[in-house]
Design a protein around this motif. Structure first.
Motif, PDB file in Angstrom:
ATOM      1  N   UNK A 141       0.836  -1.185   0.000  1.00  6.86           N
ATOM      2  CA  UNK A 141       0.000   0.000   0.000  1.00  6.86           C
ATOM      3  C   UNK A 141       0.881   1.249   0.000  1.00  6.86           C
ATOM      4  N   UNK A 142       0.505   2.198  -0.845  1.00  6.87           N
ATOM      5  CA  UNK A 142       1.198   3.480  -0.935  1.00  6.87           C
ATOM      6  C   UNK A 142       0.212   4.550  -0.469  1.00  6.87           C
ATOM      7  N   UNK A 143       0.540   5.208   0.607  1.00  6.65           N
ATOM      8  CA  UNK A 143      -0.305   6.210   1.259  1.00  6.65           C
ATOM      9  C   UNK A 143       0.362   7.563   1.048  1.00  6.65           C
ATOM     10  N   UNK A 144      -0.333   8.509   0.394  1.00  5.78           N
ATOM     11  CA  UNK A 144       0.275   9.805   0.121  1.00  5.78           C
ATOM     12  C   UNK A 144      -0.581  10.937   0.667  1.00  5.78           C
ATOM     13  N   UNK A 145       0.066  12.065   0.952  1.00  2.00           N
ATOM     14  CA  UNK A 145      -0.652  13.274   1.366  1.00  2.00           C
ATOM     15  C   UNK A 145       0.209  14.489   1.058  1.00  2.00           C
ATOM     16  N   UNK A 146      -0.459  15.588   0.700  1.00  2.00           N
ATOM     17  CA  UNK A 146       0.279  16.815   0.391  1.00  2.00           C
ATOM     18  C   UNK A 146      -0.647  18.014   0.511  1.00  2.00           C
ATOM     19  N   UNK A 177      -4.725   9.945   0.120  1.00  2.00           N
ATOM     20  CA  UNK A 177      -5.256   8.708  -0.422  1.00  2.00           C
ATOM     21  C   UNK A 177      -4.266   7.568  -0.331  1.00  2.00           C
ATOM     22  N   UNK A 178      -4.789   6.364  -0.465  1.00  3.26           N
ATOM     23  CA  UNK A 178      -3.971   5.157  -0.425  1.00  3.26           C
ATOM     24  C   UNK A 178      -4.430   4.225  -1.538  1.00  3.26           C
ATOM     25  N   UNK A 179      -3.463   3.578  -2.202  1.00  2.00           N
ATOM     26  CA  UNK A 179      -3.727   2.590  -3.231  1.00  2.00           C
ATOM     27  C   UNK A 179      -2.804   1.395  -3.036  1.00  2.00           C
ATOM     28  N   UNK A 180      -3.185   0.251  -3.617  1.00  2.00           N
ATOM     29  CA  UNK A 180      -2.426  -0.992  -3.496  1.00  2.00           C
ATOM     30  C   UNK A 180      -1.760  -1.320  -4.821  1.00  2.00           C
ATOM     31  N   UNK A 205       4.357  13.775   0.782  1.00  2.00           N
ATOM     32  CA  UNK A 205       4.648  12.743   1.785  1.00  2.00           C
ATOM     33  C   UNK A 205       4.146  11.387   1.296  1.00  2.00           C
ATOM     34  N   UNK A 206       4.816  10.328   1.735  1.00  3.70           N
ATOM     35  CA  UNK A 206       4.310   8.991   1.435  1.00  3.70           C
ATOM     36  C   UNK A 206       4.762   7.992   2.502  1.00  3.70           C
ATOM     37  N   UNK A 207       3.964   6.949   2.652  1.00  2.00           N
ATOM     38  CA  UNK A 207       4.321   5.785   3.454  1.00  2.00           C
ATOM     39  C   UNK A 207       4.029   4.533   2.633  1.00  2.00           C
ATOM     40  N   UNK A 208       4.970   3.607   2.592  1.00  2.00           N
ATOM     41  CA  UNK A 208       4.765   2.317   1.926  1.00  2.00           C
ATOM     42  C   UNK A 208       4.670   1.242   2.997  1.00  2.00           C
ATOM     43  N   UNK A 209       3.614   0.441   2.921  1.00  2.00           N
ATOM     44  CA  UNK A 209       3.408  -0.649   3.867  1.00  2.00           C
ATOM     45  C   UNK A 209       3.247  -1.966   3.108  1.00  2.00           C
ATOM     46  N   UNK A 210       3.744  -3.021   3.708  1.00  2.00           N
ATOM     47  CA  UNK A 210       3.579  -4.367   3.167  1.00  2.00           C
ATOM     48  C   UNK A 210       3.005  -5.226   4.279  1.00  2.00           C
ATOM     49  N   UNK A 211       1.889  -5.887   3.998  1.00  2.67           N
ATOM     50  CA  UNK A 211       1.241  -6.685   5.030  1.00  2.67           C
ATOM     51  C   UNK A 211       0.818  -5.848   6.230  1.00  2.67           C
ATOM     52  N   UNK A 214       4.724  -0.876   8.225  1.00  2.00           N
ATOM     53  CA  UNK A 214       5.396   0.242   7.580  1.00  2.00           C
ATOM     54  C   UNK A 214       6.828  -0.119   7.212  1.00  2.00           C
ATOM     55  N   UNK A 215       7.161   0.038   5.929  1.00  2.00           N
ATOM     56  CA  UNK A 215       8.515  -0.236   5.466  1.00  2.00           C
ATOM     57  C   UNK A 215       9.318   1.043   5.253  1.00  2.00           C
ATOM     58  N   UNK A 216       8.665   2.098   4.834  1.00  2.00           N
ATOM     59  CA  UNK A 216       9.370   3.379   4.705  1.00  2.00           C
ATOM     60  C   UNK A 216       8.344   4.517   4.705  1.00  2.00           C
ATOM     61  N   UNK A 217       8.677   5.580   5.398  1.00  2.00           N
ATOM     62  CA  UNK A 217       7.947   6.843   5.345  1.00  2.00           C
ATOM     63  C   UNK A 217       8.944   7.904   4.933  1.00  2.00           C
ATOM     64  N   UNK A 218       8.608   8.667   3.877  1.00  2.00           N
ATOM     65  CA  UNK A 218       9.572   9.645   3.396  1.00  2.00           C
ATOM     66  C   UNK A 218       8.851  10.748   2.627  1.00  2.00           C
TER      67      UNK A 218
END
Length: 332
Positions: A141-146, A177-180, A205-211, A214-218
């Motif tokens: 999942x890729x979660x973004x905001x700006x 929003x977030x998309x897979x 901004x974004x956060x990538x999550x797997x399962x 959180x794997x990275x927020x940057x």
């Protein structure tokens, strides 16, 4: 590095305000700079499709020579946008490093179009998620905001630091929003080009999550030539005066490292921007994570009271100040 843990991306909310308005105006744009490719750790120029005169680009479409306005409703050629990842990744994928979450994260919404009808320069954001072995990561999942073009974030659950307490911004959930990712590790969002606010360069901004982990927020950025072009010439963006922070003096990312976190951009036949980035995540949470080298805050540290993207001191508004005169969030 992060000030708090992001909320569960599976949480969906019903948007309480849909802002539908289009300006339908286009202005001439100056040339767009060649940017960097995200993956592989080496600079690779890409034709941005932003020539001064309209013409056929290397991608095979006609560049209109102007940026579109009117928000995502103006993306009339979206179905034929080129694949920005068609050239492949190469054999070296350098890890996307961590940056602060910041104080403006709020409840997200599962959707592709995150604009809620807000005006602005329409943008297709395309992300490719791979691991450090250059293998695509499906079902991430890729979660973004700006910020909106006016420089405000949305959401009543966001700090007033982020919305400036504006009632329209608090009631909306623009630009979240977030998309897979699909089987190829690809995910797209439709949005508008972000606005600026004091003490920060233009960023997403974004956060990538797997399962669900959180794997990275940057954070990601745009070349300053692109930023200046849009801020100086485009409706909504050109009414606020020159920005006080660029990629060269941002508080979160250093001028030396920002090139690794730039979108590659291209102007499409309908005048929208295609902005793409490959994000490289760890194969396992047991692997060490890196951190983005920090910025210089205007060459000598953050401005007085500045938060460097971490979170505001009491009473500090991040330089956002009140909404611009007559600001209505793009509503009639």
């Amino acid at each position: 590095m992060k000030s708090e843990s992001p909320q569960d991306p599976s949480l969906k909310v019903i948007t309480r305000r849909s802002i539908l308005r289009g300006i339908g105006l286009s202005l001439a744009a100056v040339p767009v700079a060649k940017l960097l490719v995200a993956c592989g750790g080496e600079d690779a120029p890409v034709d941005p499709g932003g020539a001064t005169d309209a013409g056929v680009t290397d991608a095979g479409f006609t560049d209109p020579g102007v940026w579109a306005t009117g928000g995502t409703a103006a993306m009339t050629a979206a179905a034929s946008y080129p694949d920005p990842f068609a050239s492949g990744l190469g054999t070296v994928c350098n890890l996307t490093c961590e940056a602060t979450l910041g104080p403006c994260y709020a409840t997200t919404v599962a959707r592709k179009d995150i604009s809620e009808g807000h005006d602005g320069l329409p943008v297709r954001l395309s992300f490719l998620i791979v691991n450090e072995n250059c293998v695509p990561v499906p079902n991430a999942t890729v979660d973004i905001w700006h910020a909106a073009p006016e420089g405000l974030y949305s959401g009543e659950d966001a700090s007033d630091f982020c919305t400036s307490g504006d009632a329209v911004a608090r009631a909306a959930r623009w630009f979240r929003g977030v998309q897979t990712t699909d089987a190829n590790g690809r995910v797209d969002f439709d949005t508008c080009f972000p606005g600026w606010y004091s003490s920060r360069t233009i960023h997403i901004h974004f956060t990538v999550r797997v399962g669900g982990q959180e794997f990275v927020t940057s954070q990601l950025f745009f070349d300053d030539t692109v930023n200046d072009d849009i801020v100086n010439t485009q409706p909504l963006y050109n009414t606020r005066g020159p920005r006080d922070t660029t990629n060269a003096n941002d508080n979160v990312v250093s001028a030396d490292s920002v090139g690794n976190y730039l979108f590659t951009t291209q102007r499409m036949a309908d005048g929208a921007m295609l902005a793409s980035k490959t994000l490289v995540i760890r194969s396992s949470l047991a692997s060490a994570q890196c951190a983005i080298p920090g910025g210089g805050g205007g060459g000598g540290g953050p401005p007085p009271g500045g938060d460097g993207g971490m979170g505001p001191p009491p009473g500090f508004d991040g330089g956002m100040g009140p909404p611009p005169p007559g600001f209505d969030g793009g509503m009639p």
